[in-house]
Scaffold this active site. Structure first.
Site, PDB file in Angstrom:
ATOM      1  CG  HIS A 258       7.419   4.684  -5.372  1.00 23.87           C
ATOM      2  ND1 HIS A 258       6.266   4.661  -6.121  1.00 23.87           N
ATOM      3  CD2 HIS A 258       7.693   3.386  -5.083  1.00 23.87           C
ATOM      4  CE1 HIS A 258       5.865   3.408  -6.281  1.00 23.87           C
ATOM      5  NE2 HIS A 258       6.721   2.614  -5.666  1.00 23.87           N
TER       6      HIS A 258
ATOM      7  N   GLY B  55       9.631  -2.652   0.467  1.00 20.59           N
ATOM      8  CA  GLY B  55       9.949  -1.229   0.524  1.00 20.59           C
ATOM      9  C   GLY B  55       8.664  -0.424   0.397  1.00 20.59           C
TER      10      GLY B  55
ATOM     11  CD  GLU C  13      10.167   1.251  -2.325  1.00 19.50           C
ATOM     12  OE1 GLU C  13       9.313   2.170  -2.279  1.00 19.50           O
ATOM     13  OE2 GLU C  13       9.870   0.091  -2.645  1.00 19.50           O
TER      14      GLU C  13
HETATM   15 NI    NI Z   1       6.543   0.535  -5.532  1.00 19.58          NI
END
Ligand code: NI
Length: 179
Positions: A146, A47, A143
């Site tokens: 993030h 990812g 993800e």
């Molecule tokens: Ni990462």
């Protein structure tokens, strides 16, 4: 297409909540998505999120098996998530190993929801709703983190399992993790 430079731990862009994407069809957004896919594959990631390639936008690409190592194997669907929201559909948490292209050479055990619902848009801007479990759900949660300025390190209950690759192989890898 281009392989993009990956921001690593300490770069402030990894700590800033990403902006929603409004004009998904814009050529520069489409090019960014293509470059993120190429970059993820080049570095053998499962990812990648846009802040990791220095763009503070709510875009993530995921290419992860639902159950790695499961009998018969499972496919690796490429999923592009834009402006994603995550809703846990269980309170069951599962702890397992994670690493990150932005935290090179370290891995550690992280608790994640075992099953989630994802509400997002696809790369054409259409609504994309999916249910994810197990490893696929783990990668999506990683993800999504993030996109809110969070790293897997922040999710570790303790750093006791924070591990370099050689020590992982020596002390932590289970036989079923191999191959
Ligand atoms: Ni990462």
């Amino acid at each position: 297409m281009a392989i993009l430079k990956v921001a690593v731990l300490g770069n402030p862009i990894l700590r800033v909540p990403a902006e929603p994407v409004k004009n998904i069809q814009a050529p520069e957004i489409q090019r960014l998505i293509d470059d993120m896919i190429e970059t993820m594959r080049e570095y053998r990631g499962v990812g990648l999120a846009a802040p990791q390639v220095h763009r503070s936008l709510q875009i993530a690409v995921v290419e992860a098996e639902e159950n790695p190592g499961a009998a018969g194997g499972s496919s690796r669907p490429l999923t592009v998530l834009i402006n994603p929201r995550i809703l846990p559909v269980t309170e069951r948490m599962e702890e397992d190993w994670e690493g990150c292209l932005s935290v090179p050479d370290l891995r550690g055990r992280v608790s994640r929801y075992g099953e989630i619902e994802v509400q997002a848009q696809d790369r054409r801007g259409r609504p994309l709703n999916l249910r994810a479990g197990d490893f696929f759900a783990r990668v999506i949660q990683h993800e999504h983190d993030h996109l809110i300025g969070t790293l897997f390190l922040d999710r570790m209950k303790s750093f006791d399992t924070l591990t370099y690759p050689a020590e992982y192989a020596r002390y932590w890898a289970r036989p079923e993790d191999e191959g």
